[in-house]
Design an enzyme around this catalytic site. Sequence first.
Site, short mmCIF file in Angstrom:
data_model
loop_
_atom_site.label_atom_id
_atom_site.label_comp_id
_atom_site.label_asym_id
_atom_site.label_seq_id
_atom_site.Cartn_x
_atom_site.Cartn_y
_atom_site.Cartn_z
N GLU A 165 77.77 -10.02 34.29
CA GLU A 165 77.25 -10.88 35.36
C GLU A 165 75.79 -11.24 35.12
OE1 GLU A 165 79.04 -12.40 37.32
OE2 GLU A 165 80.89 -11.25 37.23
N TYR A 221 75.21 -12.11 44.78
CA TYR A 221 76.31 -12.50 43.90
C TYR A 221 76.74 -11.33 43.01
CZ TYR A 221 78.79 -14.38 39.99
OH TYR A 221 79.74 -14.57 39.02
N ASP A 280 79.38 -18.31 43.70
CA ASP A 280 78.59 -18.94 42.64
C ASP A 280 78.83 -20.45 42.68
OD1 ASP A 280 81.13 -19.27 41.66
OD2 ASP A 280 80.75 -18.36 39.70
#
Length: 338
Positions: free
Chosen positions: A27, A110, A128
């Site tokens: 990520e 996120y 996102d």
Amino acid sequence: MQWHHQENFRSLPWKQEKDPYKIWLSEIILQQTRAEQGLPYYLRFIEAYPTVRHLAQATDEEVFRLWQGLGYYNRCKNLLSTARVIAYDMNGVFPNTYDELLKLKGIGSYTAAAVASFAYGLPYAVVDGNVNRVLSRFFGIDLPFDTTEGKKYFFELAHKVLDRANSASYNQAIMDLGATVCKPQNPLCDECLLKKNCFAYAQEMIGLLPVKSKKIVVKERFFNYYIFKCKDKVYIQKRTAKDIWQNLHEPFLLEGDDKLNEDAFSNFHLQSKPVEIGQSKQRLTHQIIVARFYLAEIKTQEKISENGWWVVVSELKNYAFPKTVVSFFKKIKLLLDD
Ligand code: SF4
């Protein structure tokens, strides 16, 4: 979910991953980076540092060198700092709640949602660009998603429609749908199983959604790089200031619109006047860097700047440089192609 299980063939190595370290790493690498570009970096990182302890023990130089070319170097700095906190203060164990994850450097809502749902199955929705696009088009939301109000709205909506019992699959499904079907340009609506209830499709508003408010202001900066050589060595310095490319290396730099500034070298023992040997341009999100490169032979290996030192040319490969410097060094054969 039906589409995800039957028709989603998007294959990426971190999908189905349950190890929080690998999910977190993927990520961080993927923030502001396309999956295809981030993939080789992810594989190299996992090979070099299979666990968070391996990453924590690595030197800054080594990790920045591996990160080289991905840009947004703050991500790399935070990656290292968080790896060390987890390895040394948390006994190598990742936090397993959303709120604890949020306390770590470089982890925002996120990434915390991604780790919480993919690794631990917790009911958090990832939001996102892909998710914003699907939600905005499907529900017909014209609120700009990059404003405080818009962020809050999309965050709440994403949680409202989340399949709480299957958050990992659901998150993967909506992100992949956004990446492969509900694409920014030319979405594949004819193949999309959301078509019959999609607001944007029915109202022919696909090109108008989602809405973004901010226009990015791009500033131009001029970096005059002086490559000082003395016998088999080259002078480099580390960028320590809070600016782009922090912690990376570069040749001696004078920033400014003016070209060659001869006065700046009056104290140095130059063999001859620096000669311009090339230029390059690199576009970042908010800046365009115009780099001009000058070459100069110098008689003695003197200290030229606060954060610099002389390096044998063959050792340059051990340091991380911005992309524009790497390309130029390769062009003039100071660095060899990988
Ligand atoms: S129908 Fe088209 S616009 Fe609507 S969600 Fe599907 S791909 Fe996106």
